[in-house]
Design a protein around this motif. Sequence first.
Motif, short mmCIF file in Angstrom:
data_model
loop_
_atom_site.label_atom_id
_atom_site.label_comp_id
_atom_site.label_asym_id
_atom_site.label_seq_id
_atom_site.Cartn_x
_atom_site.Cartn_y
_atom_site.Cartn_z
N ALA A 149 14.93 -36.87 18.81
CA ALA A 149 16.09 -36.41 19.97
C ALA A 149 17.70 -37.45 20.14
O ALA A 149 18.22 -37.34 19.71
CB ALA A 149 16.16 -35.61 20.89
N ARG A 202 15.09 -34.20 4.13
CA ARG A 202 15.36 -33.04 5.60
C ARG A 202 14.76 -32.39 6.27
O ARG A 202 14.42 -33.01 7.28
CB ARG A 202 17.10 -32.22 5.29
CG ARG A 202 18.05 -32.95 4.60
CD ARG A 202 19.52 -32.35 4.36
NE ARG A 202 20.75 -33.18 3.63
CZ ARG A 202 21.57 -33.83 4.41
NH1 ARG A 202 21.56 -33.28 6.04
NH2 ARG A 202 22.94 -34.43 4.38
N ARG A 203 13.73 -31.75 5.05
CA ARG A 203 12.88 -31.63 5.82
C ARG A 203 11.41 -32.15 6.50
O ARG A 203 11.64 -32.11 8.25
CB ARG A 203 12.03 -30.31 4.98
CG ARG A 203 12.69 -29.56 3.96
CD ARG A 203 12.22 -28.06 3.09
NE ARG A 203 11.07 -27.61 3.62
CZ ARG A 203 10.83 -26.45 4.17
NH1 ARG A 203 12.38 -25.82 4.68
NH2 ARG A 203 9.93 -26.11 4.97
N ALA A 206 13.12 -33.56 10.22
CA ALA A 206 13.48 -32.04 10.91
C ALA A 206 12.39 -31.31 11.18
O ALA A 206 12.31 -31.03 12.51
CB ALA A 206 14.29 -30.49 10.38
N GLY A 209 11.58 -34.09 14.08
CA GLY A 209 12.60 -33.46 15.62
C GLY A 209 13.55 -34.22 15.20
O GLY A 209 14.21 -34.29 16.94
N VAL A 210 13.99 -34.78 14.17
CA VAL A 210 15.17 -35.64 13.53
C VAL A 210 16.42 -34.46 13.56
O VAL A 210 16.41 -34.11 12.21
CB VAL A 210 15.55 -37.07 13.23
CG1 VAL A 210 16.76 -37.63 12.32
CG2 VAL A 210 14.28 -38.41 13.51
N THR A 211 17.19 -34.10 14.09
CA THR A 211 18.03 -33.16 14.05
C THR A 211 19.54 -34.08 13.73
O THR A 211 20.89 -32.80 12.55
CB THR A 211 18.85 -32.01 14.47
OG1 THR A 211 18.95 -32.79 16.39
CG2 THR A 211 17.09 -31.29 14.99
N ARG A 212 20.03 -34.88 13.81
CA ARG A 212 20.82 -35.63 13.55
C ARG A 212 20.78 -36.25 11.76
O ARG A 212 20.63 -37.89 12.24
CB ARG A 212 21.80 -36.19 15.00
CG ARG A 212 21.65 -35.17 15.20
CD ARG A 212 22.27 -36.68 16.63
NE ARG A 212 23.86 -36.85 16.81
CZ ARG A 212 24.08 -37.84 17.36
NH1 ARG A 212 23.80 -38.85 18.45
NH2 ARG A 212 25.28 -38.57 16.88
#
Length: 246
Positions: A149, A202-203, A206, A209-212
């Motif tokens: 996060a 990106r998948r 994600a 847990g990396v959303t930025r």
Amino acid sequence: MDDAWIVPDWPAPATVGAAVSTRQGPGVSAPPYDRLNLGLRSGDDLAAVVTNRAALAQALALPATPLWLRQIHGTAVAEHSAPREDEPEADAAVARGPGKALAILTADCLPVLFTSADGGTIGAAHAGWRGLAAGVLENALARMAVPAADVMAWLGPAIGAPSYEVGDEVRAAFVATDPGAEAAFTPTRPGHALCDLYMLARRKLAAAGVTRVFGGGFDTFRDSRFYSYRRDGAASGRFATVIWTR
């Protein structure tokens, strides 16, 4: 910066710098490598590449010589804990604290940069399809030892989906562990499909847990500013994606 460099558009901390070189930088490589080729094992004159690497460091005002890697399309991660002269065999690297620089060489593969929210830890990865499928991004994040996060990522110049036709073995490598990855492949002819490396990365991020996640949207095959192995073959040089801490 001028057209010789691409500056990532991401909200990295002020203590973190990043840039991507283009062929138009201050290099001395002769055709067909003209002119800022940074790959020692690309077939170019070695003295020219060494000169180019020094020119890159000077032009970007890097705080130290970057940790260059001997990339093998694997998943190993090197840690830049102290100055070193050799090139460790790895496809990702991390560094902690000020005055460090990391570099990834590509010519169609996907370079990915990472930074912690506080700028205390940075990372960089070389994600061709083999390394991406095998977990190079996940390994880099694990070595950073920062909560997902608190990490942001930037996806640098890579071959775009319209230019990247692959065989079924590539699709199978991703779908085997992530059925949803099927969406990143557009069938073309029997046994082949166009592959979206950016979507796959990106998948992966994600799921970790990396959303930025920022960047993407390049196509090295169609953009003459960049070296492209698929376009130019063995005569292709390498450009660098660099991240550093001030």
